[in-house]
Design a protein around this motif. Structure first.
Motif, short mmCIF file in Angstrom:
data_model
loop_
_atom_site.label_atom_id
_atom_site.label_comp_id
_atom_site.label_asym_id
_atom_site.label_seq_id
_atom_site.Cartn_x
_atom_site.Cartn_y
_atom_site.Cartn_z
N GLU A 198 11.16 -5.62 15.65
CA GLU A 198 11.83 -6.80 15.08
C GLU A 198 10.98 -8.05 15.26
O GLU A 198 10.89 -8.90 14.38
CB GLU A 198 13.21 -7.00 15.72
N LYS A 199 10.39 -8.15 16.45
CA LYS A 199 9.57 -9.32 16.76
C LYS A 199 8.36 -9.41 15.81
O LYS A 199 8.08 -10.45 15.22
CB LYS A 199 9.08 -9.20 18.22
N ILE A 200 7.68 -8.30 15.66
CA ILE A 200 6.48 -8.26 14.82
C ILE A 200 6.84 -8.51 13.35
O ILE A 200 6.13 -9.20 12.62
CB ILE A 200 5.76 -6.89 14.94
N LYS A 201 7.98 -7.95 12.95
CA LYS A 201 8.42 -8.14 11.57
C LYS A 201 8.59 -9.63 11.26
O LYS A 201 8.20 -10.11 10.20
CB LYS A 201 9.74 -7.39 11.34
N LYS A 202 9.18 -10.32 12.24
CA LYS A 202 9.39 -11.77 12.06
C LYS A 202 8.06 -12.51 11.97
O LYS A 202 7.87 -13.37 11.11
CB LYS A 202 10.21 -12.32 13.24
N ILE A 203 7.15 -12.19 12.88
CA ILE A 203 5.84 -12.85 12.89
C ILE A 203 5.12 -12.64 11.57
O ILE A 203 4.61 -13.57 10.95
CB ILE A 203 4.96 -12.30 14.05
N LEU A 204 5.12 -11.40 11.13
CA LEU A 204 4.38 -11.05 9.92
C LEU A 204 5.02 -11.68 8.69
O LEU A 204 4.32 -12.15 7.79
CB LEU A 204 4.32 -9.53 9.78
N LYS A 205 6.33 -11.71 8.68
CA LYS A 205 7.05 -12.26 7.53
C LYS A 205 6.69 -13.74 7.34
O LYS A 205 6.46 -14.21 6.23
CB LYS A 205 8.55 -12.10 7.75
N LYS A 206 6.63 -14.43 8.48
CA LYS A 206 6.31 -15.85 8.44
C LYS A 206 4.92 -16.09 7.87
O LYS A 206 4.67 -17.01 7.11
CB LYS A 206 6.41 -16.43 9.86
N LYS A 207 3.99 -15.20 8.24
CA LYS A 207 2.59 -15.36 7.83
C LYS A 207 2.33 -14.85 6.42
O LYS A 207 1.50 -15.39 5.70
CB LYS A 207 1.69 -14.57 8.79
N LYS A 208 3.05 -13.79 6.08
CA LYS A 208 2.68 -13.01 4.91
C LYS A 208 2.63 -13.79 3.59
O LYS A 208 1.64 -13.73 2.87
CB LYS A 208 3.62 -11.82 4.76
N SER A 242 -0.85 -4.22 8.77
CA SER A 242 0.42 -3.50 8.85
C SER A 242 1.14 -3.88 10.15
O SER A 242 0.55 -4.43 11.08
CB SER A 242 0.17 -2.00 8.80
N LEU A 243 2.43 -3.57 10.19
CA LEU A 243 3.26 -3.93 11.36
C LEU A 243 2.72 -3.33 12.66
O LEU A 243 2.52 -4.04 13.64
CB LEU A 243 4.69 -3.42 11.14
#
Ligand code: MN
Length: 318
Positions: A198-208, A242-243
């Motif tokens: 969940e944490k990584i998903k949030k980080i990546l979403k913000k950057k993506k 990737s995540l």
């Protein structure tokens, strides 16, 4: 019924014989698994179709695709190896027989103590040593199993996801099938490390989103720069990390996202090695490289045979 054209259309220059073989395997599997369902309630045949499709997407041939349709038939139905041998003997000569030789052989290795897990690993290794296509089939089977993991009981979920992360994904990497590795990892990650996921998903979403806009823009500028220098014969694309791979890297950098330079990356594929170095020269001539970030995987290939040049540069917006 899923449309067989979704699979046959993936073949490059298939012969009539190729199509006929795949059709035969499709029909045979469909008949043998009739009435048999998956945990999700859908027909079991959907799993066989998805596995065969995954195999076709990797560019494998008709024999391997057909084996994908038949991969669960001996374990899960009344069909015997002998039946398959007989049924397909006339189709593709020695190659197909070789495949079923192994299916037979796999069926014959009997349980010898320890546990079911060790036993199935042993079978896999034995089969792989005879024909690497067995591993391809197994990985494509596993890919569909992790794609449908939500329907599996919780304890089993964890075991399958863990095994995928620790054994199957690294094998896909070792074969150099990056997309398969990425899919296997990202689909399993959340089951094994739910909080980190969940944490990584949030980080990546913000950057993506931002990163994709930047990459798209920079790609155009880069193409112009290359054209100006007479480099036009290449393929260019980009990817966002990737995540699971971001998770592994963050672990290495103790959670510091800013220390990770390859969240986004552009890739240029060229016809020859000299051209690869020349393009790197053009890029470094136009944009300042970050010192110490140039990696030559051409002179020192990765273990899986991967060869390329990596660099990190300061683009216009920093
Ligand atoms: Mn299966």
């Amino acid at each position: 019924m899923p449309d067989i054209k979704e699979i046959t259309s993936l073949l490059q220059n298939p012969t009539a014989k190729d199509i006929a073989l795949i059709q035969k395997a499709y029909d045979f599997a469909q008949k043998a698994h009739v009435g048999h369902t998956r945990k999700s309630g859908e027909p079991y045949f959907n799993h066989l179709f998805a596995t065969a499709q995954n195999i076709a997407e990797l560019g494998m041939g008709a024999v391997t695709i057909s084996a994908g349709f038949l991969h669960d038939i001996i374990e899960d139905t009344g069909v015997k190896a002998e039946d398959i041998k007989k049924e397909f003997a006339g189709e593709n000569g020695s190659e197909i027989l070789f495949f079923f030789f192994f299916v037979t052989k796999l069926g014959k290795i009997i349980f010898q103590g320890t546990n079911r897990y060790n036993e199935s690993m042993r079978k896999l290794f034995m089969a792989m040593s005879q024909d690497i296509r067995v591993l391809i089939i197994k990985l494509c089977d596993r890919l569909h199993n992790v794609q449908t993991l939500e329907f599996i009981p919780k304890e089993k979920q964890l075991r399958i996801a863990k095994e995928t992360l620790e054994i199957y994904a690294p094998l896909a990497y070792r074969l150099g099938i990056k997309k398969l590795q990425r899919d296997l990892e990202d689909l399993s990650f959340g089951y094994v490390y739910p909080e980190d996921y969940e944490k990584i998903k949030k980080i990546l979403k913000k950057k993506k989103d931002l990163v994709e806009i930047q990459l798209d823009k920079f790609q155009k500028t880069l193409k112009k720069e290359l054209a100006k220098n007479g480099a036009v014969d290449f393929h260019m694309d980009y990817r966002v990390k990737s995540l699971y791979s971001l998770y592994k890297k963050l672990e290495k950098y103790e959670g510091d996202v800013e220390a990770i330079y390859d969240i986004s990356a552009l890739r240029i594929i060229v016809p020859s090695v000299p051209e690869c170095y020349r393009i790197l020269g053009i890029i470094h001539g136009a944009w300042r490289p970050l010192p110490g970030r140039i990696k030559d995987f051409i002179s020192s290939p990765k273990l899986n045979g991967y060869r390329s040049m990596h660099t990190t540069i300061f683009s216009g917006d920093g």
